[in-house]
Design a protein around this motif. Structure first.
Motif, PDB file in Angstrom:
ATOM      1  N   ARG A 403     -27.892 -37.543-169.934  1.00 27.08           N
ATOM      2  CA  ARG A 403     -29.322 -37.665-169.628  1.00 27.08           C
ATOM      3  C   ARG A 403     -29.681 -36.847-168.396  1.00 27.08           C
ATOM      4  NH1 ARG A 403     -31.895 -43.427-170.826  1.00 27.08           N
ATOM      5  NH2 ARG A 403     -33.508 -42.280-169.723  1.00 27.08           N
ATOM      6  N   ALA A 404     -28.779 -36.865-167.402  1.00 25.96           N
ATOM      7  CA  ALA A 404     -29.048 -36.080-166.200  1.00 25.96           C
ATOM      8  C   ALA A 404     -29.036 -34.584-166.520  1.00 25.96           C
ATOM      9  CB  ALA A 404     -28.012 -36.408-165.126  1.00 25.96           C
ATOM     10  N   GLU A 405     -28.138 -34.159-167.392  1.00 27.74           N
ATOM     11  CA  GLU A 405     -28.076 -32.745-167.758  1.00 27.74           C
ATOM     12  C   GLU A 405     -29.307 -32.285-168.522  1.00 27.74           C
ATOM     13  OE1 GLU A 405     -23.187 -32.386-168.143  1.00 27.74           O
ATOM     14  OE2 GLU A 405     -24.449 -32.658-169.916  1.00 27.74           O
ATOM     15  N   SER A 406     -29.931 -33.224-169.234  1.00 34.31           N
ATOM     16  CA  SER A 406     -31.146 -32.865-169.976  1.00 34.31           C
ATOM     17  C   SER A 406     -32.417 -33.187-169.195  1.00 34.31           C
ATOM     18  CB  SER A 406     -31.166 -33.591-171.328  1.00 34.31           C
ATOM     19  OG  SER A 406     -31.168 -34.993-171.138  1.00 34.31           O
ATOM     20  N   GLY A 407     -32.279 -33.605-167.929  1.00 28.90           N
ATOM     21  CA  GLY A 407     -33.438 -33.872-167.088  1.00 28.90           C
ATOM     22  C   GLY A 407     -34.141 -35.175-167.386  1.00 28.90           C
ATOM     23  N   ARG A 408     -33.416 -36.159-167.945  1.00 26.45           N
ATOM     24  CA  ARG A 408     -34.053 -37.427-168.316  1.00 26.45           C
ATOM     25  C   ARG A 408     -33.456 -38.607-167.563  1.00 26.45           C
ATOM     26  NH1 ARG A 408     -32.742 -39.016-172.889  1.00 26.45           N
ATOM     27  NH2 ARG A 408     -31.077 -37.538-173.382  1.00 26.45           N
ATOM     28  N   PHE A 409     -32.819 -38.362-166.416  1.00 26.53           N
ATOM     29  CA  PHE A 409     -32.185 -39.443-165.664  1.00 26.53           C
ATOM     30  C   PHE A 409     -32.940 -39.688-164.365  1.00 26.53           C
ATOM     31  CE2 PHE A 409     -29.200 -40.718-162.281  1.00 26.53           C
ATOM     32  CZ  PHE A 409     -28.853 -41.955-162.769  1.00 26.53           C
ATOM     33  N   SER A 410     -33.180 -40.974-164.075  1.00 26.30           N
ATOM     34  CA  SER A 410     -33.793 -41.376-162.813  1.00 26.30           C
ATOM     35  C   SER A 410     -33.018 -42.566-162.275  1.00 26.30           C
ATOM     36  CB  SER A 410     -35.268 -41.740-163.015  1.00 26.30           C
ATOM     37  OG  SER A 410     -35.862 -42.090-161.784  1.00 26.30           O
ATOM     38  N   LEU A 411     -32.666 -42.526-161.009  1.00 22.97           N
ATOM     39  CA  LEU A 411     -31.797 -43.533-160.420  1.00 22.97           C
ATOM     40  C   LEU A 411     -32.532 -44.821-160.087  1.00 22.97           C
ATOM     41  CD1 LEU A 411     -28.939 -44.124-159.334  1.00 22.97           C
ATOM     42  CD2 LEU A 411     -29.657 -43.148-157.144  1.00 22.97           C
ATOM     43  N   LEU A 412     -33.806 -44.708-159.676  1.00 21.63           N
ATOM     44  CA  LEU A 412     -34.510 -45.888-159.179  1.00 21.63           C
ATOM     45  C   LEU A 412     -34.685 -46.999-160.210  1.00 21.63           C
ATOM     46  CD1 LEU A 412     -37.262 -44.750-156.695  1.00 21.63           C
ATOM     47  CD2 LEU A 412     -35.130 -45.938-156.286  1.00 21.63           C
ATOM     48  N   PRO A 413     -35.042 -46.709-161.472  1.00 22.56           N
ATOM     49  CA  PRO A 413     -35.185 -47.820-162.426  1.00 22.56           C
ATOM     50  C   PRO A 413     -33.901 -48.633-162.573  1.00 22.56           C
ATOM     51  CG  PRO A 413     -36.199 -45.836-163.307  1.00 22.56           C
ATOM     52  CD  PRO A 413     -35.498 -45.430-162.065  1.00 22.56           C
ATOM     53  N   MET A 414     -32.746 -47.995-162.513  1.00 21.29           N
ATOM     54  CA  MET A 414     -31.477 -48.722-162.615  1.00 21.29           C
ATOM     55  C   MET A 414     -31.297 -49.682-161.442  1.00 21.29           C
ATOM     56  SD  MET A 414     -27.608 -47.131-162.544  1.00 21.29           S
ATOM     57  CE  MET A 414     -27.836 -46.269-164.083  1.00 21.29           C
ATOM     58  N   LEU A 415     -31.550 -49.203-160.221  1.00 24.53           N
ATOM     59  CA  LEU A 415     -31.387 -50.050-159.046  1.00 24.53           C
ATOM     60  C   LEU A 415     -32.448 -51.135-158.983  1.00 24.53           C
ATOM     61  CD1 LEU A 415     -30.466 -47.377-156.356  1.00 24.53           C
ATOM     62  CD2 LEU A 415     -28.945 -48.829-157.695  1.00 24.53           C
ATOM     63  N   THR A 416     -33.671 -50.796-159.410  1.00 24.35           N
ATOM     64  CA  THR A 416     -34.731 -51.805-159.420  1.00 24.35           C
ATOM     65  C   THR A 416     -34.405 -52.938-160.379  1.00 24.35           C
ATOM     66  OG1 THR A 416     -36.349 -50.074-158.912  1.00 24.35           O
ATOM     67  CG2 THR A 416     -37.192 -52.169-159.734  1.00 24.35           C
ATOM     68  N   ALA A 417     -33.835 -52.592-161.554  1.00 20.59           N
ATOM     69  CA  ALA A 417     -33.445 -53.632-162.520  1.00 20.59           C
ATOM     70  C   ALA A 417     -32.343 -54.509-161.948  1.00 20.59           C
ATOM     71  CB  ALA A 417     -32.991 -52.972-163.826  1.00 20.59           C
ATOM     72  N   LEU A 418     -31.372 -53.907-161.245  1.00 20.04           N
ATOM     73  CA  LEU A 418     -30.320 -54.705-160.618  1.00 20.04           C
ATOM     74  C   LEU A 418     -30.887 -55.623-159.545  1.00 20.04           C
ATOM     75  CD1 LEU A 418     -27.394 -52.151-160.185  1.00 20.04           C
ATOM     76  CD2 LEU A 418     -27.421 -54.185-161.618  1.00 20.04           C
ATOM     77  N   GLU A 419     -31.871 -55.097-158.760  1.00 21.11           N
ATOM     78  CA  GLU A 419     -32.467 -55.912-157.707  1.00 21.11           C
ATOM     79  C   GLU A 419     -33.193 -57.118-158.287  1.00 21.11           C
ATOM     80  OE1 GLU A 419     -35.335 -55.189-153.811  1.00 21.11           O
ATOM     81  OE2 GLU A 419     -35.546 -53.935-155.602  1.00 21.11           O
ATOM     82  N   ARG A 420     -33.951 -56.888-159.360  1.00 21.08           N
ATOM     83  CA  ARG A 420     -34.679 -58.001-159.982  1.00 21.08           C
ATOM     84  C   ARG A 420     -33.714 -59.011-160.603  1.00 21.08           C
ATOM     85  NH1 ARG A 420     -39.454 -54.501-163.012  1.00 21.08           N
ATOM     86  NH2 ARG A 420     -40.664 -54.046-161.095  1.00 21.08           N
ATOM     87  N   ALA A 421     -32.603 -58.510-161.219  1.00 23.29           N
ATOM     88  CA  ALA A 421     -31.626 -59.425-161.795  1.00 23.29           C
ATOM     89  C   ALA A 421     -30.992 -60.288-160.706  1.00 23.29           C
ATOM     90  CB  ALA A 421     -30.557 -58.640-162.542  1.00 23.29           C
ATOM     91  N   GLY A 422     -30.715 -59.693-159.537  1.00 23.78           N
ATOM     92  CA  GLY A 422     -30.171 -60.467-158.445  1.00 23.78           C
ATOM     93  C   GLY A 422     -31.131 -61.516-157.929  1.00 23.78           C
ATOM     94  N   GLU A 423     -32.427 -61.166-157.887  1.00 24.63           N
ATOM     95  CA  GLU A 423     -33.419 -62.157-157.431  1.00 24.63           C
ATOM     96  C   GLU A 423     -33.532 -63.306-158.413  1.00 24.63           C
ATOM     97  OE1 GLU A 423     -36.953 -59.915-156.971  1.00 24.63           O
ATOM     98  OE2 GLU A 423     -36.403 -59.084-155.014  1.00 24.63           O
ATOM     99  N   LYS A 424     -33.491 -63.005-159.710  1.00 23.29           N
ATOM    100  CA  LYS A 424     -33.568 -64.065-160.725  1.00 23.29           C
ATOM    101  C   LYS A 424     -32.361 -64.982-160.633  1.00 23.29           C
ATOM    102  CE  LYS A 424     -36.379 -61.586-164.120  1.00 23.29           C
ATOM    103  NZ  LYS A 424     -36.411 -61.031-165.492  1.00 23.29           N
ATOM    104  N   ALA A 425     -31.180 -64.398-160.414  1.00 26.55           N
ATOM    105  CA  ALA A 425     -29.978 -65.209-160.290  1.00 26.55           C
ATOM    106  C   ALA A 425     -30.046 -66.106-159.069  1.00 26.55           C
ATOM    107  CB  ALA A 425     -28.724 -64.313-160.220  1.00 26.55           C
ATOM    108  N   ALA A 426     -30.595 -65.557-157.966  1.00 27.67           N
ATOM    109  CA  ALA A 426     -30.725 -66.371-156.758  1.00 27.67           C
ATOM    110  C   ALA A 426     -31.723 -67.500-156.961  1.00 27.67           C
ATOM    111  CB  ALA A 426     -31.142 -65.485-155.572  1.00 27.67           C
ATOM    112  N   ASP A 427     -32.845 -67.198-157.659  1.00 30.27           N
ATOM    113  CA  ASP A 427     -33.822 -68.258-157.937  1.00 30.27           C
ATOM    114  C   ASP A 427     -33.236 -69.330-158.838  1.00 30.27           C
ATOM    115  OD1 ASP A 427     -35.617 -66.860-156.423  1.00 30.27           O
ATOM    116  OD2 ASP A 427     -36.588 -65.856-158.126  1.00 30.27           O
ATOM    117  N   GLY A 428     -32.374 -68.927-159.788  1.00 27.03           N
ATOM    118  CA  GLY A 428     -31.763 -69.902-160.679  1.00 27.03           C
ATOM    119  C   GLY A 428     -30.827 -70.827-159.929  1.00 27.03           C
ATOM    120  N   LEU A 429     -30.104 -70.288-158.914  1.00 26.74           N
ATOM    121  CA  LEU A 429     -29.215 -71.152-158.133  1.00 26.74           C
ATOM    122  C   LEU A 429     -29.983 -72.101-157.245  1.00 26.74           C
ATOM    123  CD1 LEU A 429     -26.492 -68.539-157.076  1.00 26.74           C
ATOM    124  CD2 LEU A 429     -26.306 -70.339-158.800  1.00 26.74           C
ATOM    125  N   ASN A 430     -31.158 -71.635-156.766  1.00 27.64           N
ATOM    126  CA  ASN A 430     -31.974 -72.526-155.930  1.00 27.64           C
ATOM    127  C   ASN A 430     -32.709 -73.542-156.755  1.00 27.64           C
ATOM    128  OD1 ASN A 430     -31.152 -71.102-153.670  1.00 27.64           O
ATOM    129  ND2 ASN A 430     -32.833 -69.618-153.804  1.00 27.64           N
TER     130      ASN A 430
END
Length: 430
Positions: A403-430
Motif C-alpha cells: 500500500r505504501a508503494e502504491s501511495g495508499r498508506f497512512s500511519l495516523l488511522p492505524m494509531l488512532t484506531a489503537l488509541e481508541r481501542a485502548g480507551e475502550k478497554a480502559a473504560d471496560g475495566l472501570n
C-alpha cells in the motif's frame, strides 16, 4: 469334618506348582481374616474392577480379559466381595458368553485361563467338571462348583496400589509428552528464524540434530524413554538458543544504525510520500489534541504527510511524537533493553521485535524502503500491540508495504484506531 474343595482341575488340564502355592496362600489368608483384626477382606466389586482396568498391565491382563472378569462379577448378587470365605459363581458358558458381549467359547476359555494364571480367580471344579450348586431343604446353597472370586477380593490392596502407580505413570508420561512437543516446536521455530535471517551457517546442522528427536514416540513407550527424549531436546534447545542470541548480538553490534539514525539521509528518490497529494496524505480523522503531550502541536509532516516545502527527510521529521507513540503502543517499551528515550531506541527495539514476531529481514527491508525506517518501526510497534489478532505479522507488514508503494498508506488511522481501542478497554475495566 470340614469339606475340602477340589484343588486340581477337571479333565486333562494339569496343575502347576505356582497354582498350588497360590491356593494355599489364599486359604492361609482367609484363615487369618477369620481369626479377626481390622482387615475384614471386604471390597466394593465395581470400584475394584475399575482399579484393575487401570492396573491391568501390572497383572498382565488385556482389556478382553477384564470384560470376562466383569461378566463373572455380574453373577455375584452382592455389591461387595468378602474375601474371608469362598465367593463362587457358576454361570454356564452360554450365559457367560452373552454377558461377555457374545465372546466365543474358545476365547472365553483363553481369558478365564489368564485370570487363573494371574491369581485373581480359582477353579472349583465339580466331579464331572460342570458348574452348579446344591441347595439344602431351606433353599440355601450347600455346595457350589464354578469360579471362586475371593482371591480377587484378597488382592484388592495390591490392585488399588497398582492402579495408583499406573495413574501416576500416566500423568508423568502426559507431562513429558507435552514438554517434548513444546521443545520440538520452539527449537524448530528458532532454527527457521536463524535460516531466514542468515545468522550463521550452523542451522543446517541443528536441523539434522532435531530430525531424529521429532519422531513420534510409541503409544505405550515407558517414561524412561520419554525422559531421555526430553533431556536431549533440552540440550539441543540450549545450544540453538545460545547460537541465535549470539547471532542477534553480533547483528546489533555490527549492523544496526540505530545510534546514528538522526544523521541518516534517505537516498531513495522514489519514496512514495514524495508523489502523493496533500489531500491523500491527510488523515481522515486527526487524533484529539488532548491526547498529545502538553506543549506539543500536531503537524502534518509529523503524521507522515507533506509540509509546504515537501516531505522532510528522516533527519528532520518524525512519524509521530515519541510520547504519543509510547502511549498508543506501550508494549514496545517492555521489549527495550534499557528503556526507550529517543527514536534510536525505538528503531533498535523494533528490529528486535520484528524477529520475535517472525517477520523476515526481507519484509523489514522492503518496509523500510517504502515507508522510511522510523515509520516502519512505528508500524512494527502497532503490529506488536495487535499481535494476538494478527495471524501472520510478516504478511500483514508486506500488505502495508504494498500500500505504501502504491501511495495508499497512512500511519495516523492505524494509531488512532489503537488509541481508541485502548480507551475502550480502559473504560471496560472501570
Amino acid at each position: 469334618m470340614t469339606e475340602r474343595f477340589a484343588t486340581t482341575p477337571f479333565g486333562g488340564a494339569r496343575i502347576s506348582a505356582a497354582q498350588f502355592r497360590h491356593r494355599e496362600a489364599v486359604d492361609r489368608r482367609r484363615a487369618e481374616l477369620n481369626e479377626g483384626g481390622n482387615d475384614t477382606g471386604r471390597t466394593e466389586k465395581w470400584q475394584l474392577i475399575r482399579a484393575l482396568t487401570e492396573a491391568r498391565a501390572a497383572f498382565g491382563l488385556s482389556d478382553r480379559t477384564i470384560v470376562v472378569l466383569d461378566a463373572l462379577l455380574s453373577f455375584h448378587p452382592e455389591r461387595e466381595l468378602d474375601g474371608s470365605q469362598p465367593v463362587i459363581v457358576f454361570p454356564s458358558n452360554a450365559e457367560l458368553s452373552l454377558r461377555s458381549r457374545g465372546m466365543a467359547d474358545a476365547t472365553l476359555r483363553r481369558h478365564l485361563a489368564a485370570l487363573v494364571e494371574a491369581g485373581l480367580i480359582l477353579r472349583r471344579d465339580s466331579p464331572n467338571g460342570k458348574r452348579y450348586c446344591r441347595r439344602d431343604g431351606y433353599g440355601e446353597v450347600e455346595s457350589a462348583f464354578g469360579f471362586d472370586l475371593s482371591p480377587l477380593a484378597l488382592a484388592a490392596p495390591a490392585i488399588h496400589e497398582a492402579a495408583e502407580a499406573a495413574r501416576a505413570h500416566e500423568r508423568l508420561c502426559r507431562r513429558l509428552r507435552g514438554e517434548i512437543t513444546i521443545h520440538q516446536r520452539d527449537v524448530a521455530k528458532i532454527i527457521e528464524a536463524g535460516r531466514e535471517e542468515g545468522a550463521g551457517s550452523q542451522w543446517e546442522r541443528f536441523a539434522m540434530d532435531l530430525m531424529p528427536l521429532c519422531r513420534r514416540p510409541g503409544r505405550n513407550v515407558s517414561s524412561y524413554v520419554l525422559e531421555e527424549r526430553r533431556d536431549a531436546l533440552v540440550r539441543l534447545r540450549a545450544e540453538v538458543e545460545t547460537a541465535y542470541l549470539n547471532a542477534l548480538d553480533n547483528q546489533n553490534m555490527s549492523g544496526t544504525d540505530a545510534g546514528s539514525e538522526r544523521q541518516y539521509q534517505n537516498s531513495n528518490i522514489d519514496h512514495p510520500f514524495e508523489y502523493r497529494s496533500e489531500k491523500e496524505l491527510k488523515p481522515k480523522t486527526e487524533p484529539d489534541r488532548k491526547h498529545l503531550p502538553d506543549g506539543e502541536v500536531w503537524r502534518e509532516e509529523e503524521a507522515g504527510g507533506l509540509s509546504e516545502a515537501g516531505r522532510a527527510p528522516e533527519t528532520k521529521s518524525q512519524p509521530v511524537p515519541l510520547d504519543y507513540l509510547l502511549k498508543t503502543c506501550p508494549t514496545l517499551a517492555s521489549y527495550a533493553r534499557d528503556g526507550i528515550g529517543d527514536w534510536g531506541d525505538v528503531l533498535a527495539t523494533a528490529q528486535l521485535v520484528r524477529s520475535m514476531l517472525g517477520i523476515s529481514p526481507d519484509a523489514w527491508n522492503k518496509a523500510c524502503a517504502a515507508m522510511g525506517k522510523l515509520t516502519a518501526a512505528v508500524v512494527i510497534a502497532a503490529i506488536l500491540e495487535r499481535s494476538e489478532a494478527i495471524r501472520s505479522p510478516g504478511g500483514y507488514l508486506r500488505a502495508l508495504t504494498e500500500r505504501a508503494e502504491s501511495g495508499r498508506f497512512s500511519l495516523l488511522p492505524m494509531l488512532t484506531a489503537l488509541e481508541r481501542a485502548g480507551e475502550k478497554a480502559a473504560d471496560g475495566l472501570n
